[in-house]
Design an enzyme around this catalytic site. Structure first.
Site, short mmCIF file in Angstrom:
data_model
loop_
_atom_site.label_atom_id
_atom_site.label_comp_id
_atom_site.label_asym_id
_atom_site.label_seq_id
_atom_site.Cartn_x
_atom_site.Cartn_y
_atom_site.Cartn_z
N LYS A 13 0.83 -1.21 0.00
CA LYS A 13 0.00 0.00 0.00
C LYS A 13 0.87 1.26 0.00
CE LYS A 13 -2.06 -1.17 3.87
NZ LYS A 13 -1.29 -2.41 4.14
N ARG A 88 -9.60 0.27 8.98
CA ARG A 88 -9.10 -1.07 9.24
C ARG A 88 -10.08 -1.88 10.09
NH1 ARG A 88 -3.21 0.10 8.72
NH2 ARG A 88 -2.05 -1.80 9.05
N ARG A 126 11.64 -5.56 5.11
CA ARG A 126 11.33 -4.15 4.84
C ARG A 126 12.31 -3.20 5.53
NH1 ARG A 126 5.25 -1.92 5.44
NH2 ARG A 126 5.39 -2.71 7.58
N ARG A 160 11.38 -1.50 11.09
CA ARG A 160 10.34 -1.19 12.06
C ARG A 160 10.28 -2.27 13.14
NH1 ARG A 160 5.04 0.34 8.66
NH2 ARG A 160 4.15 -0.93 10.35
N ARG A 171 0.09 -9.33 13.68
CA ARG A 171 -0.54 -8.34 12.79
C ARG A 171 -1.35 -9.01 11.70
NH1 ARG A 171 4.42 -5.42 10.90
NH2 ARG A 171 3.07 -4.09 9.64
P1 ADP Z 1 1.50 -1.70 7.51
O1 ADP Z 1 2.05 -0.66 6.54
O2 ADP Z 1 2.45 -2.80 7.72
O3 ADP Z 1 0.14 -2.15 7.14
P2 ADP Z 1 0.90 0.49 9.26
O4 ADP Z 1 2.07 1.40 9.24
O5 ADP Z 1 -0.26 0.83 8.42
O6 ADP Z 1 1.42 -0.97 8.92
O7 ADP Z 1 0.38 0.30 10.73
C1 ADP Z 1 1.27 0.04 11.80
C2 ADP Z 1 0.47 -0.05 13.09
O8 ADP Z 1 -0.17 1.21 13.35
C3 ADP Z 1 -0.65 -1.06 13.10
O9 ADP Z 1 -0.19 -2.37 13.44
C4 ADP Z 1 -1.58 -0.47 14.18
O10 ADP Z 1 -1.06 -0.72 15.48
C5 ADP Z 1 -1.45 1.02 13.91
N1 ADP Z 1 -2.48 1.47 12.94
C6 ADP Z 1 -2.28 1.97 11.69
N2 ADP Z 1 -3.44 2.28 11.10
C7 ADP Z 1 -4.42 1.94 11.97
C8 ADP Z 1 -5.85 1.99 11.95
N3 ADP Z 1 -6.51 2.44 10.86
N4 ADP Z 1 -6.51 1.56 13.04
C9 ADP Z 1 -5.87 1.11 14.14
N5 ADP Z 1 -4.54 1.02 14.23
C10 ADP Z 1 -3.81 1.44 13.16
P1 ADP Z 2 2.23 -1.87 3.21
O1 ADP Z 2 2.24 -0.36 3.20
O2 ADP Z 2 1.02 -2.43 2.52
O3 ADP Z 2 2.42 -2.45 4.56
P2 ADP Z 2 4.80 -1.61 1.82
O4 ADP Z 2 4.46 -0.71 0.68
O5 ADP Z 2 5.55 -1.02 2.95
O6 ADP Z 2 3.46 -2.36 2.33
O7 ADP Z 2 5.61 -2.86 1.24
C1 ADP Z 2 6.06 -3.91 2.11
C2 ADP Z 2 7.45 -4.39 1.63
O8 ADP Z 2 7.30 -5.08 0.38
C3 ADP Z 2 8.46 -3.28 1.37
O9 ADP Z 2 9.71 -3.76 1.77
C4 ADP Z 2 8.38 -3.05 -0.14
O10 ADP Z 2 9.62 -2.57 -0.67
C5 ADP Z 2 8.06 -4.44 -0.66
N1 ADP Z 2 7.19 -4.46 -1.86
C6 ADP Z 2 6.15 -3.64 -2.13
N2 ADP Z 2 5.55 -3.97 -3.31
C7 ADP Z 2 6.22 -5.05 -3.78
C8 ADP Z 2 6.09 -5.87 -4.97
N3 ADP Z 2 5.12 -5.65 -5.89
N4 ADP Z 2 6.97 -6.89 -5.11
C9 ADP Z 2 7.94 -7.12 -4.18
N5 ADP Z 2 8.12 -6.40 -3.07
C10 ADP Z 2 7.28 -5.36 -2.85
#
Ligand code: ADP
Ligand code: ADP
Ligand code: ZN
Length: 216
Positions: A13, A88, A126, A160, A171
């Site tokens: 995302k 979420r 990541r 992270r 998660r």
């Molecule tokens: P990822 O990119 O791996 O999906 P995020 O950076 O979006 O992770 O989220 C990291 C953490 O921040 C989540 O595990 C949760 O604890 C908190 N968080 C983020 N967005 C939300 C949301 N919409 N509602 C509740 N908690 C959230």
């Molecule tokens: P999210 O915000 O949904 O948690 P991220 O955008 O942070 O996910 O991506 C998670 C990890 O996967 C990062 O290390 C990113 O560089 C990698 N990644 C993202 N898209 C792809 C893809 N299409 N193929 C392989 N690796 C990817």
């Protein structure tokens, strides 16, 4: 256009958000980045959020909803917005619908689908830039050879805390119980579009842009 990026942690995302926002010419925000920013500034909200984020569970709806709706009110104009990581939970989705009830509601929810084993691989490799928040991956999306960010001015990259294997399992569990039900919620509303997230970053981006328009 008002758009939400939906998908499990690690789906890509954040990687795609900048491209979609630029294409639509709308401001974008990631709820996780808002929380991390509060932590950096050591605000009360930041300290509260940390205790949940470290454990890989969701921050309570009440505080999350007010943080994001405030962002929409202050940062998003009439042209729309892109949300990454919010809503979420069903409670958050309903609150968002309520907040947008005078503005025709959401236009699109783009669901990025990726299988579990690939999610674990992505999260555990990541790397995130401390300065600009851009993400890299040790294997599939490596940073420049000097190990500094290639997107801003060489920001430091870090892993992270919640990308440690212990937190990743939790998660994904939370995603399936609390967030996955939103797929049906938005499918029934007729605004969900699904994209295969297990293609190259470039191809996922292209498919997302295609699915922003049209009926299918
Ligand atoms: P990822 O990119 O791996 O999906 P995020 O950076 O979006 O992770 O989220 C990291 C953490 O921040 C989540 O595990 C949760 O604890 C908190 N968080 C983020 N967005 C939300 C949301 N919409 N509602 C509740 N908690 C959230
Ligand atoms: P999210 O915000 O949904 O948690 P991220 O955008 O942070 O996910 O991506 C998670 C990890 O996967 C990062 O290390 C990113 O560089 C990698 N990644 C993202 N898209 C792809 C893809 N299409 N193929 C392989 N690796 C990817
Ligand atoms: Zn950077």
């Amino acid at each position: 256009m008002k758009v939400v990026l939906l998908g499990p942690p690690g789906a890509g995302k954040g990687t795609q958000a900048a491209r979609i926002a630029e294409y639509l010419n709308v401001p974008s925000v990631a709820s996780g980045d808002l929380f991390r920013d509060h932590q950096k500034r050591d605000t009360e909200l930041g300290r509260l959020a940390r205790s949940y984020m470290q454990r890989g569970v969701l921050v309570p709806d009440e505080v999350t909803i007010s943080m994001v709706t405030e962002w929409i009110e202050t940062e998003a104009g009439d042209g729309g917005f892109l949300l990454d990581g919010f809503p979420r939970t069903l409670g958050q989705a309903e609150a968002l619908d309520g907040a947008l009830s005078n503005a025709d509601g959401l236009d699109r929810v783009l669901y990025i689908r990726v299988a579990n084993d690939e999610l674990v691989r992505r999260l555990t490799g990541r790397l995130v830039c401390r300065e600009c928040g851009v993400t890299f991956h040790r294997v599939s999306n490596p940073p420049p050879a000097d190990g500094a960010c290639g997107d801003c001015d060489g920001g430091e990259l870090y892993e992270r805390e919640d990308d440690r294997p212990e937190a990743v399992g939790k998660r994904l569990e939370v995603y399936f119980s609390e967030t996955a039900p939103l797929i049906d919620y938005y499918r029934e509303a007729g605004i969900l579009r699904e994209v295969d997230g297990e293609q190259s970053i470039e191809d996922v981006g292209q498919e997302l842009v295609e699915k922003l328009g049209g009926a299918s």
